[in-house]
Scaffold this motif. Structure first.
Motif, PDB file in Angstrom:
ATOM      1  N   PHE B  45       0.814  -1.212   0.000  1.00  0.00           N
ATOM      2  CA  PHE B  45       0.000   0.000   0.000  1.00  0.00           C
ATOM      3  C   PHE B  45       0.848   1.263   0.000  1.00  0.00           C
ATOM      4  O   PHE B  45       0.497   2.256  -0.615  1.00  0.00           O
ATOM      5  N   VAL B  79      -5.737   2.896   9.880  1.00  0.00           N
ATOM      6  CA  VAL B  79      -6.559   1.895   9.193  1.00  0.00           C
ATOM      7  C   VAL B  79      -7.703   2.576   8.449  1.00  0.00           C
ATOM      8  O   VAL B  79      -7.995   2.256   7.291  1.00  0.00           O
ATOM      9  N   VAL B  80      -8.339   3.544   9.105  1.00  0.00           N
ATOM     10  CA  VAL B  80      -9.444   4.263   8.468  1.00  0.00           C
ATOM     11  C   VAL B  80      -8.941   5.014   7.231  1.00  0.00           C
ATOM     12  O   VAL B  80      -9.534   4.940   6.157  1.00  0.00           O
ATOM     13  N   LEU B  82      -6.330   4.383   5.350  1.00  0.00           N
ATOM     14  CA  LEU B  82      -5.994   3.441   4.286  1.00  0.00           C
ATOM     15  C   LEU B  82      -7.254   2.859   3.663  1.00  0.00           C
ATOM     16  O   LEU B  82      -7.319   2.666   2.454  1.00  0.00           O
ATOM     17  N   SER B  83      -8.265   2.590   4.493  1.00  0.00           N
ATOM     18  CA  SER B  83      -9.514   2.033   3.970  1.00  0.00           C
ATOM     19  C   SER B  83     -10.177   3.017   3.015  1.00  0.00           C
ATOM     20  O   SER B  83     -10.705   2.626   1.974  1.00  0.00           O
ATOM     21  N   ILE B  84     -10.136   4.295   3.372  1.00  0.00           N
ATOM     22  CA  ILE B  84     -10.751   5.302   2.510  1.00  0.00           C
ATOM     23  C   ILE B  84     -10.005   5.375   1.181  1.00  0.00           C
ATOM     24  O   ILE B  84     -10.610   5.449   0.109  1.00  0.00           O
ATOM     25  N   CYS B  86      -8.360   2.938  -0.180  1.00  0.00           N
ATOM     26  CA  CYS B  86      -8.619   1.705  -0.932  1.00  0.00           C
ATOM     27  C   CYS B  86     -10.031   1.644  -1.476  1.00  0.00           C
ATOM     28  O   CYS B  86     -10.274   1.012  -2.493  1.00  0.00           O
ATOM     29  N   GLU B  87     -10.950   2.284  -0.769  1.00  0.00           N
ATOM     30  CA  GLU B  87     -12.357   2.181  -1.151  1.00  0.00           C
ATOM     31  C   GLU B  87     -12.552   2.636  -2.590  1.00  0.00           C
ATOM     32  O   GLU B  87     -13.170   1.952  -3.395  1.00  0.00           O
ATOM     33  N   TYR B  90     -11.005   0.032  -4.975  1.00  0.00           N
ATOM     34  CA  TYR B  90     -11.761  -1.227  -5.104  1.00  0.00           C
ATOM     35  C   TYR B  90     -13.113  -0.999  -5.784  1.00  0.00           C
ATOM     36  O   TYR B  90     -13.620  -1.862  -6.483  1.00  0.00           O
ATOM     37  N   ARG B  91     -13.708   0.169  -5.537  1.00  0.00           N
ATOM     38  CA  ARG B  91     -14.997   0.473  -6.144  1.00  0.00           C
ATOM     39  C   ARG B  91     -14.867   0.470  -7.665  1.00  0.00           C
ATOM     40  O   ARG B  91     -15.717  -0.079  -8.368  1.00  0.00           O
ATOM     41  N   GLN B  93     -12.526  -1.055  -9.383  1.00  0.00           N
ATOM     42  CA  GLN B  93     -12.267  -2.439  -9.791  1.00  0.00           C
ATOM     43  C   GLN B  93     -13.559  -3.229  -9.925  1.00  0.00           C
ATOM     44  O   GLN B  93     -13.773  -3.929 -10.899  1.00  0.00           O
TER      45      GLN B  93
END
Lengths: 95, 102
Positions: B45, B79-80, B82-84, B86-87, B90-91, B93
């Motif tokens: 990441f 974590v939050v 990184l999740s944002i 990645c969101e 991934y969306r 994708q």
């Protein structure tokens, strides 16, 4: 750890089924399917509704990705605190 | 049987404590522990994590209470964040493949 983050994101995206945010029904499904072991009351529709209201910062009746992360973060914090208390570490939670 | 999401949360907690226990206070990450964690756990990441200024910046951003270390609550912000990040990715994708089966 990257896999864990991916799971957190994907669980939301697959529950939202291509939509921007989670409606009540999909949120309930997510909570029941994925958080049944660490939360009590996930079978109660009214308890889940209350939880959703608590998360819904912008009051649009849905759970956005950010609002969902608030829940995940909150739960992770409580789990971590439980664990460190159980294993005898004295790192008192500050609020 | 824990669900996938529960397992994911569990593993985030384990990762944090595994690195936090190496030196200093056991419930918090020192700068060095945070660096090792990011190098070992987030190499895909965070490509630029080798840059020492990156780690300083991340450390400063995370250390909300200013005690020079990162506690679990502060780690959750990472974590939050990184999740944002990645969101969005991934969306896109998922949109391209049109499958919702994990």
């Amino acid at each position: 750890m990257e896999g864990a983050i991916k799971t957190v994101v994907m669980q939301y995206l697959s529950s939202a089924r291509g939509k921007e945010s989670l409606g009540g029904k999909n949120f309930q499904k997510l909570v029941q399917g994925q958080l049944g072991n660490i939360l009590s009351d996930t079978d109660s529709a009214s308890a889940v509704k209350d939880m959703m209201k608590g998360l819904d910062d912008n009051q649009d009746g849905k759970v956005s990705f950010q609002e969902y992360l608030t829940l995940v973060g909150y739960l992770a914090n409580s789990l971590s605190e439980q664990k460190s208390t159980a294993s005898g570490h004295e790192e008192a939670p500050k609020h | 049987m824990p669900s996938e999401l529960e397992t994911a949360m569990e593993s985030l907690i384990m990762v944090f404590h595994r690195y936090a226990g190496k030196e200093g206070r056991s419930g918090t990450l020192t700068r060095r522990e945070l660096r090792t964690l990011m190098e070992n756990e987030l190499s895909g990441f965070l490509k630029s994590q080798k840059d020492p200024t990156t780690i300083d910046r991340i450390m400063k951003d995370l250390d909300a209470n200013g005690d020079g270390e990162v506690n679990f609550e502060e780690f959750v912000s990472l974590v939050v964040g990184l999740s944002i990040a990645c969101e969005a990715c991934y969306r896109t994708q998922l949109k391209n493949t049109q499958t919702w089966n994990l």
